[in-house]
Design an enzyme around this catalytic site. Structure first.
Site, PDB file in Angstrom:
ATOM      1  N   HIS A 261       0.829  -1.208   0.000  1.00 48.70           N
ATOM      2  CA  HIS A 261       0.000   0.000   0.000  1.00 48.70           C
ATOM      3  C   HIS A 261       0.867   1.264   0.000  1.00 48.70           C
ATOM      4  O   HIS A 261       0.719   2.140  -0.866  1.00 48.70           O
ATOM      5  CB  HIS A 261      -0.909  -0.028   1.238  1.00 48.70           C
ATOM      6  CG  HIS A 261      -1.779   1.171   1.388  1.00 48.70           C
ATOM      7  ND1 HIS A 261      -3.105   1.174   1.031  1.00 48.70           N
ATOM      8  CD2 HIS A 261      -1.536   2.425   1.841  1.00 48.70           C
ATOM      9  CE1 HIS A 261      -3.629   2.374   1.258  1.00 48.70           C
ATOM     10  NE2 HIS A 261      -2.692   3.148   1.763  1.00 48.70           N
ATOM     11  N   GLU A 262       1.775   1.348   0.956  1.00 42.62           N
ATOM     12  CA  GLU A 262       2.611   2.553   1.061  1.00 42.62           C
ATOM     13  C   GLU A 262       3.500   2.711  -0.173  1.00 42.62           C
ATOM     14  O   GLU A 262       3.794   3.830  -0.581  1.00 42.62           O
ATOM     15  CB  GLU A 262       3.456   2.533   2.343  1.00 42.62           C
ATOM     16  CG  GLU A 262       2.654   2.515   3.654  1.00 42.62           C
ATOM     17  CD  GLU A 262       1.618   3.630   3.795  1.00 42.62           C
ATOM     18  OE1 GLU A 262       1.844   4.736   3.234  1.00 42.62           O
ATOM     19  OE2 GLU A 262       0.575   3.409   4.449  1.00 42.62           O
ATOM     20  N   HIS A 265       1.749   4.688  -2.739  1.00 40.18           N
ATOM     21  CA  HIS A 265       1.915   6.131  -2.498  1.00 40.18           C
ATOM     22  C   HIS A 265       3.313   6.576  -2.930  1.00 40.18           C
ATOM     23  O   HIS A 265       3.482   7.610  -3.573  1.00 40.18           O
ATOM     24  CB  HIS A 265       1.767   6.438  -1.002  1.00 40.18           C
ATOM     25  CG  HIS A 265       0.357   6.376  -0.476  1.00 40.18           C
ATOM     26  ND1 HIS A 265      -0.661   7.143  -0.990  1.00 40.18           N
ATOM     27  CD2 HIS A 265      -0.192   5.660   0.536  1.00 40.18           C
ATOM     28  CE1 HIS A 265      -1.787   6.902  -0.296  1.00 40.18           C
ATOM     29  NE2 HIS A 265      -1.530   5.994   0.614  1.00 40.18           N
ATOM     30  N   GLU A 291      -4.693   7.962  -2.788  1.00 40.28           N
ATOM     31  CA  GLU A 291      -5.220   6.726  -2.217  1.00 40.28           C
ATOM     32  C   GLU A 291      -5.558   5.730  -3.329  1.00 40.28           C
ATOM     33  O   GLU A 291      -5.509   4.514  -3.121  1.00 40.28           O
ATOM     34  CB  GLU A 291      -6.438   7.066  -1.365  1.00 40.28           C
ATOM     35  CG  GLU A 291      -6.736   6.108  -0.236  1.00 40.28           C
ATOM     36  CD  GLU A 291      -5.590   5.883   0.742  1.00 40.28           C
ATOM     37  OE1 GLU A 291      -4.731   6.760   0.923  1.00 40.28           O
ATOM     38  OE2 GLU A 291      -5.555   4.791   1.326  1.00 40.28           O
TER      39      GLU A 291
HETATM   40 ZN    ZN Z   1      -2.967   5.268   2.035  1.00 41.72          ZN
END
Ligand code: ZN
Length: 496
Positions: A261-262, A265, A291
């Site tokens: 997830h990170e 980003h 997101e």
């Molecule tokens: Zn996030």
């Protein structure tokens, strides 16, 4: 003309230098700083933000922006000026003395929130929340265009172009489609074994896995670092210094998916054009689009069968005792198990947006004055019961679970759900353009990353999220992609 531009550039670079110092202090606070440092560091950060405020709202900057705004210049410089003007406008709406007071209030409210959550005591936090809400409403009233509701003005802070009218339709669709789907899954009662994800996963092994996965999905460690913190997050000074954290516990899937997830980003920030570096336009375009990238990596890629085909053997190699007898298909099913619970950050992919919907309905009512701060905990629990079929046992796993409101982030939550929906639309479109499953099976994550970079990342804030979606997919934002994606995936997984 050039002299004026050079003077403007220098002022904006000074403002950016102050911002970067603040970012570094925040990173340091969350990762390495000793606990006793907090108070002194807070003082330094306050002084830095006062300097930033003075610089950004100063008369000279206003004159220079005006003189430079309407001249011919490269697209990147125009985007820089546009974003600087926007920040200046937003800051100018707050009287200087309130800027300091608000910063102090947020710090106080966050500390109170942490204590209240620890003690499971909502009353401890309620007065601070009341103060935050009053401030936010006053601030929103200054920003609101004629006829615009306060909540709409709050939403604009995080995602432009998504008013309550749009969001009501969006969440209405989710409620209509996802709540019945969840009920069908619950009624069917299929148990998916998952216990092997827990227990005996060494820290060293998990860290090795985290580094391997980050690199595998395309995070560039020559321009980024990985650290550890209680709550994982990503931050960036510019595209050559992107930092994310993870957190290790007893469940191997927690850190693993948080890293993917990170990295979503992080890959976004690393992909922003160098021509925008250290400018006000050199960041991801909106919370929702940011997101979308993290969820695209975590869910559309990371929780797919095809992703694990080439990678699962490596995971097994790292943890033979836990996963030696577990096949890739069992692993895939376990990490997609649907289990409604009271906690948002532990939610599965299907129920996640329902957690957001609850917060959206409550925030909207708070801003409109239809819901009072005192009503919140009760309404919170009722909605959890209605949409998710669970009732929080106490305020800590109910209304006090998120830090956002204590920090003044009211209107932020919808961008989490929007991000998931953007991601589904982007994935749906990419499936038409590329053989996504084939690429995942072949481990060619670089092809996917480069496609996202070309169509989204490199633009930074030069384009807004709606414009990016339209230009990339040929369609306006369309939440049907998201509903279809979830119905397909979980319908198949559970045979409903
Ligand atoms: Zn996030």
């Amino acid at each position: 003309m050039d002299r004026i531009w050079e003077e403007l550039r220098k002022l904006l670079e000074q403002a950016r230098a102050l911002e970067e110092a603040g970012i570094l202090f925040e990173w340091d606070n969350e990762t390495l700083a000793p606990p006793e440092a907090v108070e002194y560091t807070a003082r330094t950060m306050e002084r830095l933000s006062e300097m930033y405020f003075a610089l950004m709202t100063g008369d000279r900057l206003g004159e220079l922006l005006e003189q430079c705004g309407d001249r011919e210049r490269p697209e990147e410089e125009r985007a820089w000026i546009r974003q600087a003007e926007k920040k200046r406008r937003e800051l100018s709406m707050i009287p200087a003395e309130e800027y300091g007071a608000y910063a102090g209030l947020r710090a106080r409210a966050s500390a109170l929130w942490a204590r209240a959550r620890k003690n499971k005591d909502y009353e401890l936090f309620a007065p601070a929340l009341e103060e935050i809400l009053t401030f936010k409403k006053r601030f929103a009233a200054c920003r609101a265009a004629k006829g615009q509701s306060l909540y709409d003005a709050m939403l604009e802070e995080f995602e432009e172009g998504f008013s309550t009218e749009k969001l009501d339709r969006f969440f209405g669709l989710l409620k209509r489609e996802l709540v019945p789907l969840l009920n069908r899954i619950r009624e069917k009662g299929t148990e998916i074994p998952w216990e092997f994800l827990k227990g005996g996963y060494s820290r060293e092994g998990q860290e090795k896995l985290a580094r391997f996965l980050a690199e595998y999905v395309g995070f560039d460690f020559s321009r980024g670092v990985m650290g550890e913190s209680a709550h994982p997050f990503t931050t960036a000074l510019h595209s050559r210094d992107v930092r994310f954290t993870t957190h290790y516990d007893d469940r191997v899937d927690h850190s693993l998916f948080s890293v993917i997830h990170e990295c979503g980003h992080g890959i976004y920030e690393q992909g922003i054009s160098p021509l925008l570096a250290q400018t006000a336009a050199g960041e991801g375009t909106s919370m929702g689009m940011h997101e979308s990238q993290s969820r695209f990596y975590e869910n559309m890629l990371g929780r797919s069968r095809a992703f694990w085909e080439p990678v699962y053997p490596r995971l097994r190699e790292l943890f033979p005792a836990q996963l030696g007898d577990i096949g890739a298909e069992e692993f895939f099913r376990a990490v997609n198990r649907v289990e409604p619970g009271p906690i948002r950050i532990e939610a599965d992919e299907l129920t996640y947006s329902l957690h957001i919907m609850i917060r959206y309905e409550l925030e909207k009512g708070l801003a409109a004055g239809e819901i009072s701060v005192a009503d919140l905990p009760g309404l919170w629990n009722e909605k959890y019961e209605e949409y998710l079929g669970v009732r929080p046992k106490n305020a800590a796993e109910g209304v006090l679970q998120d830090i956002h409101w204590s920090q003044g982030s009211i209107g932020y939550f919808p961008s989490y759900a929007l991000g998931s929906a953007f991601a589904a639309q982007i994935y749906g479109h990419m499936e038409e353009e590329l053989d996504m499953e084939g690429l995942l099976r072949a481990g060619k994550l670089d092809v996917i990353r480069d496609y996202l970079r070309d169509h989204i990342h490199r633009y930074g804030k030069m384009k807004g999220s709606r414009e990016i979606l339209l230009e990339m997919t040929g369609k306006e934002f369309d939440p049907e992609y998201y509903v279809k994606y979830l119905k397909n995936k979980f319908g198949r997984l559970y045979g409903v």
